[in-house]
Structures are given as C-alpha cells and as structure tokens.
Write a protein that holds these residues in place. Structure first.
Motif, PDB file in Angstrom:
ATOM      1  N   LEU A  51      10.152 -16.080   0.642  1.00 43.47           N
ATOM      2  CA  LEU A  51       8.974 -16.096   1.521  1.00 43.47           C
ATOM      3  C   LEU A  51       8.467 -14.668   1.740  1.00 43.47           C
ATOM      4  O   LEU A  51       7.269 -14.398   1.713  1.00 43.47           O
ATOM      5  N   ARG A  52       9.411 -13.758   1.929  1.00 40.48           N
ATOM      6  CA  ARG A  52       9.007 -12.357   2.158  1.00 40.48           C
ATOM      7  C   ARG A  52       8.369 -11.791   0.912  1.00 40.48           C
ATOM      8  O   ARG A  52       7.407 -11.023   0.966  1.00 40.48           O
ATOM      9  N   GLN A  53       8.875 -12.215  -0.252  1.00 41.03           N
ATOM     10  CA  GLN A  53       8.307 -11.720  -1.515  1.00 41.03           C
ATOM     11  C   GLN A  53       6.831 -12.136  -1.640  1.00 41.03           C
ATOM     12  O   GLN A  53       6.019 -11.443  -2.236  1.00 41.03           O
ATOM     13  N   MET A  54       6.499 -13.279  -1.040  1.00 37.38           N
ATOM     14  CA  MET A  54       5.099 -13.760  -1.081  1.00 37.38           C
ATOM     15  C   MET A  54       4.240 -13.039  -0.049  1.00 37.38           C
ATOM     16  O   MET A  54       3.060 -13.327   0.087  1.00 37.38           O
ATOM     17  N   GLY A  55       4.873 -12.150   0.705  1.00 34.36           N
ATOM     18  CA  GLY A  55       4.115 -11.416   1.712  1.00 34.36           C
ATOM     19  C   GLY A  55       3.880 -12.205   2.982  1.00 34.36           C
ATOM     20  O   GLY A  55       3.012 -11.875   3.802  1.00 34.36           O
ATOM     21  N   LEU A  56       4.661 -13.268   3.175  1.00 35.34           N
ATOM     22  CA  LEU A  56       4.487 -14.109   4.363  1.00 35.34           C
ATOM     23  C   LEU A  56       5.422 -13.663   5.477  1.00 35.34           C
ATOM     24  O   LEU A  56       6.582 -13.330   5.231  1.00 35.34           O
ATOM     25  N   ALA A  57       4.899 -13.657   6.705  1.00 40.61           N
ATOM     26  CA  ALA A  57       5.784 -13.471   7.855  1.00 40.61           C
ATOM     27  C   ALA A  57       6.528 -14.787   8.067  1.00 40.61           C
ATOM     28  O   ALA A  57       6.059 -15.847   7.641  1.00 40.61           O
ATOM     29  N   VAL A  58       7.710 -14.717   8.667  1.00 38.79           N
ATOM     30  CA  VAL A  58       8.506 -15.918   8.909  1.00 38.79           C
ATOM     31  C   VAL A  58       8.953 -15.915  10.361  1.00 38.79           C
ATOM     32  O   VAL A  58       9.396 -14.879  10.871  1.00 38.79           O
ATOM     33  N   LEU A  59       8.814 -17.062  11.036  1.00 41.59           N
ATOM     34  CA  LEU A  59       9.334 -17.146  12.402  1.00 41.59           C
ATOM     35  C   LEU A  59      10.086 -18.456  12.580  1.00 41.59           C
ATOM     36  O   LEU A  59       9.819 -19.431  11.871  1.00 41.59           O
TER      37      LEU A  59
END
Ligand code: G3I
Length: 342
Positions: free
Chosen positions: A241-249
C-alpha cells in the motif's frame, strides 16, 4: 497513567474511536472516557445515509452536528464515515438506485453536494467507499460481482466504475479532503483474508492506474481471536500500500473474543491483549500513524449483539479497551505499550 490519546500523541500518533453523539450527552462515563482517551472521532452511524438523508431531499444533520460541535470545541478531528456503502441505505435510496444510471448519479451527486458542503472544514477525511470488495467464495457472505467487487445497489446501478465516480465526485466538491477507501477482512493470516488482500490491491492498482483521486486506505481491523494473525503477511500488505503512495489508517479496531468459560477469562484477556499488541505494533512498523477503535467501552460495543463471549462477575467482554464498567483492560495496556514501541 496518561490516556491512550495522550500516549499516542507523545509518539506522533493519533488515537481515537467511533462515537455516538447522543451517548456523549446522556452517559457521563461515556463522556468522560471520550474526553480522556479519544484525540480523533468517527461518527458510528450519524454520517451514514439512513441518518443524514432518511427521505429524499430531507437531510437531518443534527446528530452529526452534535458530534462536530463537541469535537470542534476540543479541537479534535472527525473522520467522515461513509459516503458510499451498501449498508444503512434508506429504502428510498435503494429504490432510486434501481431506476437507471442517470437517477443513480443524480442521487449520489445530491447527497455529496449537501453532505460535503455541510461538513466542509469540519470533516477532513471521508471513507468515500466502504467495503467494495467481494468476500471470497468460502467466507461468510460471498457477493461476487464483476471484477471481484461486492454485489451492491451502487454496482448494479453504475457498474464497476461507481467507485471511481464516487471518488471523483468527492474530489470535485472538496479538493481539500483526504479520500479514503475503507475495507474489512484483510488483516489476518487466513486463505480468505489473503485472497481479499489480493483483490483489494488489484482494485487499488486499477483505480490509481486510471487516475482516481484516492489518498488513503482504511483498514477496519475487526479482529477475531478464532482466526490466526501473523505479522509478516500483514506487513507485506502494508508495504504494498505504501509503495502505491497511499496513506494507511486503522479505522475500526476491536477484537472479537472466542467464547470461553468464565474461569478462562484471565487467560483470554491476555491472549486478546497479545493479539492487539501484535497487530498494532505491525501496523506502526508499517507506517500507520492513525488508529481508531470501534468504540471505547464494551458497554456499547456493536458486538453486544453477539452472544456474550463470557461473563465474569457479571461483566461481558467485547473486545474494546475499556470494560463495561469503564475500567482499563489488558487490551488497553497492550495498546498503550504498542504506542510506546514497547
Ligand atoms: O438511526 C437511528 C437513530 O435515528 C436513533 O436515534 C438511534 C438510537 O440509538 O439509532 C439509530 O439506529 C441505529 C444505529 O446503529 C445506532 O444504534 C441503526 O439503526 C443501526 O443500523 C446502526 O448500526 C450501526 C451499523 O454499523 C450499521 O450502520 C452500528 O452502530 C455500527 O457499529 C456498525 O458499524 C459498522 C461500520 O459502519 C462499518 N464496519 C463494520 C461496523 C460494524 O458492523
């Protein structure tokens, strides 16, 4: 010991919980717990369709506004949940979504127009689409639609593009919003969760490939003790998910406990705490900085509709940080330790 909210803040994290506005007003213990523990809030139901627009064109923002006022007066952020979902849809909306594409688009646009303008500046991030991925065939409720999407009234009315349409509609109306896609059943080390993670990643890649304005992924984290959890696969998922540039919560953390005889309560509390610690520690290592539990006390957990998992001196335990008498549980301690990297 300081509160979870304060401990999180001291580590550059944000901890909070789902809240019901009317309980803030009617239950002093509830009010005190939120005052103390929650640095961010999400309305448990007040920002959903059935609460906001019970009849077409009749909006009722009062329940949401009482939460927004409470949070505003304490400078605490509020998440929006949820603009598009297959659950908690009023009957009029379900009917309208069956009346063709143009009607569905008009109904979606009218809701977004009103809700996003009303909450502008008060709600900074929304779950724009909640639970769009179909559960794998073996799991509880298989709803396979095209492209492994859950078969919902929105999908039927607008096709697989409904997700892209919803995010673009939200972005157009308020470019300052952080737009989140929220999902469950993607945390544990089971064949179903593994498959659902794969499906979600595929959906996210296809949305980002077509330029869908999508900023973050909400991981609900309704964990279940009857399912195994291993940090490695979940950490790998967070890395993707981080590789896609997405924040995660983490948006709705609680731990559904396995039924067990009362005499095992102590052992079970320890296992639940251990699970919560392993999960949150993995999330933090994976870059998560915002964590919400789905409520603070077992007294008001949505899991209260579940058979009582166990009774000890009359108390039922439902997987939240505080017990039904507002006492800090082993789960509370586990979150406190995880926030401090211990
Ligand atoms: O709408 C009425 C409101 O008019 C009334 O004043 C109030 C009185 O208590 O009740 C409101 O109704 C119920 C509401 O919970 C508050 O209890 C709704 O009928 C009922 O559907 C609603 O259930 C919520 C459910 O989502 C459906 O929206 C639960 O509280 C909430 O815990 C649950 O949360 C979901 C997340 O949104 C998505 N992830 C799963 C999670 C658990 O199912």
């Amino acid at each position: 010991q300081p509160s979870l909210g304060a401990l999180a803040r001291s580590q550059g994290l944000t901890f909070g919980a789902a809240v019901q506005g009317q309980l803030l007003e009617t239950d002093p213990d509830y009010h005190r717990a939120f005052e103390t523990e929650a640095a961010i809030l999400v309305p448990e139901w007040e920002a959903k369709w059935s609460a906001l627009q019970p009849q077409e064109g009749r909006f009722d923002t009062a329940p949401l506004d009482s939460i927004l006022r409470w949070a505003q007066s304490r400078a605490r952020p509020v998440r929006g949940h949820a603009l598009i979902w297959h659950n908690d849809l009023p009957d009029w909306t379900r009917a309208a979504l069956g009346e063709g594409r143009d009607r569905a688009l008009a109904v979606m646009a009218a809701h977004f127009d009103r809700v996003l303008s009303h909450a502008r500046g008060q709600i900074r991030d929304w779950d724009v689409v909640n639970e769009p991925v179909a559960n794998p065939p073996g799991s509880d409720v298989p709803q396979a639609g095209p492209g492994e999407l859950r078969d919902t009234p929105w999908l039927r009315a607008l096709g697989p593009n409904y997700i892209d349409i919803a995010f673009r509609m939200a972005r157009e109306r308020d470019p300052t919003l952080r737009l989140t896609l929220n999902e469950y059943g993607i945390e544990e080390d089971t064949p179903d969760a593994t498959e659902k993670r794969r499906r979600l990643l595929a959906l996210l890649r296809s949305l980002l490939a077509r330029g869908t304005p999508l900023d973050a992924v909400g991981i609900q984290a309704h964990l279940q003790m009857v399912r195994p959890f291993r940090p490695a696969p979940f950490a790998a998922f967070l890395a993707e998910l981080r590789q896609m540039g997405l924040a995660v919560l983490i948006t709705e953390l609680d731990v559904r406990e396995a039924p067990s005889p009362p005499q095992d309560m102590g052992a079970r509390d320890a296992l639940v705490a251990e699970r919560a610690h392993a999960f949150v520690a993995t999330a933090l290592e994976g870059g998560v900085r915002t964590i919400l539990t789905w409520g603070l006390s077992d007294k008001y957990s949505w899991l209260a509709t579940e058979p009582a998992v166990a009774l000890r001196d009359g108390r039922t335990h439902r997987g939240l940080p505080l017990d039904a008498e507002w006492r800090r549980k082993a789960l509370w301690e586990a979150l406190a330790r995880a926030f401090q990297g211990r």
